[in-house]
Motif scaffolding. Structure first.
Motif, PDB file in Angstrom:
ATOM      1  N   ASP A 184     -37.151  21.612  13.070  1.00 21.67           N
ATOM      2  CA  ASP A 184     -37.096  21.552  11.609  1.00 21.67           C
ATOM      3  C   ASP A 184     -37.914  20.394  11.029  1.00 21.67           C
ATOM      4  O   ASP A 184     -37.889  20.147   9.816  1.00 21.67           O
ATOM      5  N   SER A 185     -38.655  19.679  11.857  1.00 22.35           N
ATOM      6  CA  SER A 185     -39.513  18.590  11.392  1.00 22.35           C
ATOM      7  C   SER A 185     -40.717  19.145  10.637  1.00 22.35           C
ATOM      8  O   SER A 185     -41.116  20.291  10.842  1.00 22.35           O
ATOM      9  N   SER A 186     -41.317  18.303   9.801  1.00 22.06           N
ATOM     10  CA  SER A 186     -42.514  18.717   9.062  1.00 22.06           C
ATOM     11  C   SER A 186     -43.756  18.451   9.904  1.00 22.06           C
ATOM     12  O   SER A 186     -43.725  17.673  10.862  1.00 22.06           O
ATOM     13  N   LEU A 187     -44.847  19.074   9.510  1.00 20.15           N
ATOM     14  CA  LEU A 187     -46.115  18.819  10.183  1.00 20.15           C
ATOM     15  C   LEU A 187     -46.534  17.366   9.992  1.00 20.15           C
ATOM     16  O   LEU A 187     -47.114  16.764  10.900  1.00 20.15           O
ATOM     17  N   ALA A 188     -46.231  16.782   8.844  1.00 13.08           N
ATOM     18  CA  ALA A 188     -46.547  15.365   8.608  1.00 13.08           C
ATOM     19  C   ALA A 188     -45.823  14.488   9.630  1.00 13.08           C
ATOM     20  O   ALA A 188     -46.412  13.537  10.171  1.00 13.08           O
ATOM     21  N   GLU A 189     -44.559  14.786   9.915  1.00 10.05           N
ATOM     22  CA  GLU A 189     -43.815  14.028  10.919  1.00 10.05           C
ATOM     23  C   GLU A 189     -44.437  14.190  12.301  1.00 10.05           C
ATOM     24  O   GLU A 189     -44.540  13.229  13.068  1.00 10.05           O
ATOM     25  N   ALA A 190     -44.859  15.394  12.606  1.00 10.68           N
ATOM     26  CA  ALA A 190     -45.483  15.657  13.907  1.00 10.68           C
ATOM     27  C   ALA A 190     -46.807  14.913  14.037  1.00 10.68           C
ATOM     28  O   ALA A 190     -47.096  14.320  15.076  1.00 10.68           O
ATOM     29  N   VAL A 191     -47.607  14.931  12.976  1.00  6.98           N
ATOM     30  CA  VAL A 191     -48.900  14.221  12.985  1.00  6.98           C
ATOM     31  C   VAL A 191     -48.663  12.733  13.196  1.00  6.98           C
ATOM     32  O   VAL A 191     -49.351  12.077  13.989  1.00  6.98           O
ATOM     33  N   SER A 192     -47.686  12.183  12.502  1.00  7.58           N
ATOM     34  CA  SER A 192     -47.357  10.767  12.636  1.00  7.58           C
ATOM     35  C   SER A 192     -46.923  10.442  14.072  1.00  7.58           C
ATOM     36  O   SER A 192     -47.337   9.425  14.640  1.00  7.58           O
ATOM     37  N   LEU A 193     -46.127  11.305  14.661  1.00  5.33           N
ATOM     38  CA  LEU A 193     -45.659  11.111  16.033  1.00  5.33           C
ATOM     39  C   LEU A 193     -46.829  11.148  17.021  1.00  5.33           C
ATOM     40  O   LEU A 193     -46.933  10.294  17.910  1.00  5.33           O
ATOM     41  N   LEU A 194     -47.705  12.112  16.854  1.00  7.90           N
ATOM     42  CA  LEU A 194     -48.881  12.205  17.733  1.00  7.90           C
ATOM     43  C   LEU A 194     -49.730  10.942  17.633  1.00  7.90           C
ATOM     44  O   LEU A 194     -50.194  10.407  18.644  1.00  7.90           O
ATOM     45  N   ALA A 195     -49.929  10.457  16.405  1.00  5.92           N
ATOM     46  CA  ALA A 195     -50.742   9.257  16.200  1.00  5.92           C
ATOM     47  C   ALA A 195     -50.057   8.017  16.775  1.00  5.92           C
ATOM     48  O   ALA A 195     -50.695   7.213  17.468  1.00  5.92           O
ATOM     49  N   ASP A 196     -48.763   7.867  16.503  1.00  5.27           N
ATOM     50  CA  ASP A 196     -48.025   6.698  16.989  1.00  5.27           C
ATOM     51  C   ASP A 196     -47.998   6.623  18.506  1.00  5.27           C
ATOM     52  O   ASP A 196     -48.129   5.554  19.089  1.00  5.27           O
ATOM     53  N   LYS A 248     -46.517   9.765  37.561  1.00  2.52           N
ATOM     54  CA  LYS A 248     -46.718   9.421  36.149  1.00  2.52           C
ATOM     55  C   LYS A 248     -45.423   9.302  35.365  1.00  2.52           C
ATOM     56  O   LYS A 248     -45.394   8.751  34.284  1.00  2.52           O
ATOM     57  N   GLY A 249     -44.358   9.868  35.882  1.00  2.00           N
ATOM     58  CA  GLY A 249     -43.088   9.859  35.174  1.00  2.00           C
ATOM     59  C   GLY A 249     -42.846  11.189  34.489  1.00  2.00           C
ATOM     60  O   GLY A 249     -43.759  11.992  34.313  1.00  2.00           O
ATOM     61  N   SER A 250     -41.608  11.394  34.095  1.00  2.00           N
ATOM     62  CA  SER A 250     -41.253  12.682  33.501  1.00  2.00           C
ATOM     63  C   SER A 250     -40.901  12.567  32.021  1.00  2.00           C
ATOM     64  O   SER A 250     -40.376  13.511  31.440  1.00  2.00           O
ATOM     65  N   GLU A 251     -41.194  11.420  31.424  1.00  2.00           N
ATOM     66  CA  GLU A 251     -40.907  11.247  30.001  1.00  2.00           C
ATOM     67  C   GLU A 251     -41.795  12.187  29.178  1.00  2.00           C
ATOM     68  O   GLU A 251     -42.991  12.299  29.412  1.00  2.00           O
ATOM     69  N   VAL A 252     -41.175  12.879  28.234  1.00  2.00           N
ATOM     70  CA  VAL A 252     -41.898  13.796  27.360  1.00  2.00           C
ATOM     71  C   VAL A 252     -41.545  13.469  25.921  1.00  2.00           C
ATOM     72  O   VAL A 252     -40.366  13.327  25.591  1.00  2.00           O
ATOM     73  N   VAL A 253     -42.555  13.357  25.082  1.00  2.00           N
ATOM     74  CA  VAL A 253     -42.323  13.157  23.661  1.00  2.00           C
ATOM     75  C   VAL A 253     -41.989  14.518  23.068  1.00  2.00           C
ATOM     76  O   VAL A 253     -42.733  15.485  23.245  1.00  2.00           O
ATOM     77  N   THR A 254     -40.840  14.594  22.386  1.00  2.00           N
ATOM     78  CA  THR A 254     -40.396  15.857  21.802  1.00  2.00           C
ATOM     79  C   THR A 254     -40.111  15.664  20.320  1.00  2.00           C
ATOM     80  O   THR A 254     -39.989  14.532  19.836  1.00  2.00           O
ATOM     81  N   ILE A 255     -39.980  16.783  19.644  1.00  2.00           N
ATOM     82  CA  ILE A 255     -39.682  16.780  18.216  1.00  2.00           C
ATOM     83  C   ILE A 255     -38.802  17.992  17.914  1.00  2.00           C
ATOM     84  O   ILE A 255     -38.869  18.998  18.621  1.00  2.00           O
ATOM     85  N   ALA A 256     -38.002  17.861  16.878  1.00  3.01           N
ATOM     86  CA  ALA A 256     -37.092  18.950  16.492  1.00  3.01           C
ATOM     87  C   ALA A 256     -37.842  20.030  15.720  1.00  3.01           C
ATOM     88  O   ALA A 256     -38.800  19.731  14.993  1.00  3.01           O
TER      89      ALA A 256
END
Length: 143
Positions: A20-32, A10-18
């Protein structure tokens, strides 16, 4: 079947986030990215936490939409269960079942190298069972 076999396919690519990001940024990333969890990493690929859809829904239910302005650290799981490339599918299924979660980061030497989901594990387990059944049918047919 080992975790490294799943990652090889499947590959080893992982979506990550810093952290200090906001929950809004995380929600947007999950959706995108159309994913169910994001790994929170700090320097050099070290795992700081994991944030899943369930974490967000739980916090949204408790605090309402204003929670989106908070740092994701307020909702993430910071004591992250991980697996390693030499873990078997059965070991990973036990970890996921015991913890009641659907995503498991893969770690090597303290660094993130992949992530597997319950879907990845179930798919591989079904393939194993189908292969075993075919071997039994072949054995019976040639006996």
């Amino acid at each position: 079947m080992l975790v490294k076999n799943i990652l090889a396919e499947k590959g080893s690519e992982v979506v990550t986030i810093a952290p200090d990001s906001s929950l809004a940024e995380a929600v947007s990333l999950l959706a995108d990215k159309r994913i169910g969890a994001v790994v929170v990493t700090k320097g050099e690929g070290r795992i700081a936490g994991i944030l899943s859809e369930r974490d967000i829904v739980r916090m949204l239910g408790a605090e309402g939409p204003s929670m989106l302005q908070k740092p994701l650290s307020s909702a993430m799981t910071s004591k992250v269960k991980v697996c390693h490339e030499d873990n078997t599918i059965n070991q990973v299924m036990e970890i996921m079942t015991a913890g009641r979660f659907r995503h498991l980061p893969v770690e090597r030497d303290g660094k993130l190298v992949g992530i597997i989901s319950i879907g990845d594990v179930v798919k591989k387990r079904i393939e194993e069972v189908e292969h075993e059944a075919q071997e039994i049918r072949n054995y019976i047919a040639t006996a």
